[in-house]
Design a protein around this motif. Structure first.
Motif, PDB file in Angstrom:
ATOM      1  N   ALA A  92     -16.504 -17.380  -8.623  1.00 34.76           N
ATOM      2  CA  ALA A  92     -15.667 -16.223  -8.926  1.00 34.76           C
ATOM      3  C   ALA A  92     -14.909 -15.833  -7.659  1.00 34.76           C
ATOM      4  N   PRO A  93     -13.688 -15.318  -7.796  1.00 34.21           N
ATOM      5  CA  PRO A  93     -12.933 -14.889  -6.610  1.00 34.21           C
ATOM      6  C   PRO A  93     -13.751 -13.873  -5.793  1.00 34.21           C
ATOM      7  N   GLY A  94     -13.806 -14.119  -4.488  1.00 37.59           N
ATOM      8  CA  GLY A  94     -14.542 -13.216  -3.595  1.00 37.59           C
ATOM      9  C   GLY A  94     -16.046 -13.318  -3.680  1.00 37.59           C
ATOM     10  N   ALA A  95     -16.570 -14.345  -4.357  1.00 37.00           N
ATOM     11  CA  ALA A  95     -18.019 -14.489  -4.538  1.00 37.00           C
ATOM     12  C   ALA A  95     -18.644 -15.136  -3.307  1.00 37.00           C
ATOM     13  N   ILE A  96     -18.670 -14.381  -2.227  1.00 35.32           N
ATOM     14  CA  ILE A  96     -19.244 -14.854  -0.958  1.00 35.32           C
ATOM     15  C   ILE A  96     -20.317 -13.860  -0.524  1.00 35.32           C
ATOM     16  N   ARG A  97     -21.449 -14.375  -0.111  1.00 30.26           N
ATOM     17  CA  ARG A  97     -22.491 -13.536   0.485  1.00 30.26           C
ATOM     18  C   ARG A  97     -22.418 -13.771   1.989  1.00 30.26           C
ATOM     19  N   LYS A  98     -21.892 -12.807   2.699  1.00 31.20           N
ATOM     20  CA  LYS A  98     -21.703 -12.913   4.146  1.00 31.20           C
ATOM     21  C   LYS A  98     -23.050 -13.013   4.864  1.00 31.20           C
ATOM     22  N   GLY A  99     -23.169 -13.996   5.766  1.00 33.15           N
ATOM     23  CA  GLY A  99     -24.375 -14.151   6.578  1.00 33.15           C
ATOM     24  C   GLY A  99     -25.636 -14.391   5.780  1.00 33.15           C
ATOM     25  N   TYR A 100     -25.518 -14.926   4.583  1.00 37.18           N
ATOM     26  CA  TYR A 100     -26.646 -15.099   3.672  1.00 37.18           C
ATOM     27  C   TYR A 100     -27.762 -15.959   4.261  1.00 37.18           C
ATOM     28  N   TYR A 101     -27.385 -17.020   4.957  1.00 38.71           N
ATOM     29  CA  TYR A 101     -28.390 -17.923   5.522  1.00 38.71           C
ATOM     30  C   TYR A 101     -28.777 -17.428   6.903  1.00 38.71           C
ATOM     31  N   THR A 102     -29.979 -16.881   6.997  1.00 36.62           N
ATOM     32  CA  THR A 102     -30.411 -16.229   8.228  1.00 36.62           C
ATOM     33  C   THR A 102     -30.627 -17.209   9.374  1.00 36.62           C
ATOM     34  N   ASP A 103     -30.860 -18.490   9.066  1.00 42.24           N
ATOM     35  CA  ASP A 103     -31.101 -19.460  10.140  1.00 42.24           C
ATOM     36  C   ASP A 103     -29.845 -19.708  10.969  1.00 42.24           C
ATOM     37  N   THR A 104     -28.665 -19.620  10.348  1.00 46.59           N
ATOM     38  CA  THR A 104     -27.416 -19.889  11.065  1.00 46.59           C
ATOM     39  C   THR A 104     -26.402 -18.765  10.938  1.00 46.59           C
ATOM     40  N   GLY A 105     -26.662 -17.809  10.057  1.00 40.64           N
ATOM     41  CA  GLY A 105     -25.696 -16.755   9.791  1.00 40.64           C
ATOM     42  C   GLY A 105     -24.554 -17.211   8.897  1.00 40.64           C
ATOM     43  N   GLU A 106     -24.684 -18.406   8.350  1.00 36.61           N
ATOM     44  CA  GLU A 106     -23.619 -18.964   7.515  1.00 36.61           C
ATOM     45  C   GLU A 106     -23.502 -18.202   6.194  1.00 36.61           C
ATOM     46  N   ASP A 107     -22.272 -18.129   5.703  1.00 37.28           N
ATOM     47  CA  ASP A 107     -22.013 -17.492   4.421  1.00 37.28           C
ATOM     48  C   ASP A 107     -22.437 -18.415   3.278  1.00 37.28           C
ATOM     49  N   ALA A 108     -22.698 -17.809   2.123  1.00 39.51           N
ATOM     50  CA  ALA A 108     -23.013 -18.548   0.906  1.00 39.51           C
ATOM     51  C   ALA A 108     -21.922 -18.291  -0.122  1.00 39.51           C
ATOM     52  N   ILE A 109     -21.583 -19.323  -0.846  1.00 33.93           N
ATOM     53  CA  ILE A 109     -20.704 -19.199  -2.004  1.00 33.93           C
ATOM     54  C   ILE A 109     -21.607 -18.992  -3.213  1.00 33.93           C
ATOM     55  N   VAL A 110     -21.285 -18.008  -4.031  1.00 32.06           N
ATOM     56  CA  VAL A 110     -22.028 -17.779  -5.258  1.00 32.06           C
ATOM     57  C   VAL A 110     -21.303 -18.536  -6.370  1.00 32.06           C
ATOM     58  N   MET A 111     -22.054 -19.383  -7.058  1.00 34.78           N
ATOM     59  CA  MET A 111     -21.483 -20.159  -8.158  1.00 34.78           C
ATOM     60  C   MET A 111     -22.203 -19.788  -9.451  1.00 34.78           C
ATOM     61  N   TRP A 112     -21.482 -19.915 -10.563  1.00 37.25           N
ATOM     62  CA  TRP A 112     -21.938 -19.420 -11.847  1.00 37.25           C
ATOM     63  C   TRP A 112     -21.628 -20.437 -12.929  1.00 37.25           C
ATOM     64  N   LYS A 113     -22.510 -20.595 -13.880  1.00 35.41           N
ATOM     65  CA  LYS A 113     -22.261 -21.486 -15.016  1.00 35.41           C
ATOM     66  C   LYS A 113     -22.526 -20.723 -16.305  1.00 35.41           C
ATOM     67  N   GLU A 114     -21.486 -20.629 -17.124  1.00 29.44           N
ATOM     68  CA  GLU A 114     -21.588 -19.980 -18.428  1.00 29.44           C
ATOM     69  C   GLU A 114     -20.452 -20.489 -19.301  1.00 29.44           C
ATOM     70  N   PRO A 115     -20.691 -21.000 -20.469  1.00 25.99           N
ATOM     71  CA  PRO A 115     -21.989 -21.173 -21.117  1.00 25.99           C
ATOM     72  C   PRO A 115     -22.801 -22.267 -20.426  1.00 25.99           C
ATOM     73  N   LEU A 116     -24.065 -22.264 -20.719  1.00 26.44           N
ATOM     74  CA  LEU A 116     -24.948 -23.207 -20.041  1.00 26.44           C
ATOM     75  C   LEU A 116     -24.727 -24.647 -20.503  1.00 26.44           C
TER      76      LEU A 116
END
Length: 161
Positions: free
Chosen positions: A128-152
């Motif tokens: 989704a647009p803007g679906a980023i979790r800033k600093g999500y990975y605490t080991d490196t501070g790297e951002d995570a992209i949130v991905m979604w699947k629907e319908p399954l």
């Protein structure tokens, strides 16, 4: 004589030595053995292993709550990557989630992990647009992209494992 066939089955405590080997080879901050053992006891979790003969060569897990599944981890032994094992594990998770009435699935993936992102897109996950979790990975501070699947499950072909 060829390589043993890859089989996918539910993870058990007996698999944890192999899982921990892959976990330590794959992640800067690996989950602990106790964390995996705890996850295996939960009613809302599904964990699978890919085995080549007697050897664990990959694993994947998810939490299933109501109509949503959240992929917690997917890893393949570095010597076995690029052989479709991760895809088989993900397809099996999707099929299990679908059979439990799940309508959508989500996951986080490192911004730098383009092979995983490509696999998830192949399986129908979108960002989704803007679906980023800033600093999500605490080991490196790297951002995570949130991905979604629907319908399954979009068609019978996709649901095949």
């Amino acid at each position: 004589m060829g390589s043993p066939e890859i089989t996918i089955r539910p993870m058990t405590p007996a698999d944890l030595d192999g899982v921990m080997e892959i976990e330590h080879l794959s992640f800067l901050t690996p989950w602990s053995r106790a964390a995996f053992a705890s996850e295996l006891k939960q009613r809302y979790t599904v964990y699978l292993v890919a085995r080549e003969g007697e050897r664990v060569v990959g694993y994947a897990g998810m939490h299933v709550i109501w109509d949503q599944a959240h992929v917690t981890n997917v890893a393949v032994h570095p010597q076995r990557r690029g052989r479709g094992i991760g895809e088989r594990l993900m397809r099996e998770l999707i099929q299990i989630a679908h059979s439990r009435g799940v309508t959508h699935m989500t996951l986080e993936v490192r911004v730098s992990n383009t092979p995983a992102q490509e696999l998830y897109r192949k399986l129908g996950f979108v960002t989704a647009p803007g679906a980023i979790r800033k600093g999500y990975y605490t080991d490196t501070g790297e951002d995570a992209i949130v991905m979604w699947k629907e319908p399954l499950i979009e068609n019978e072909q996709e649901g095949a494992v």
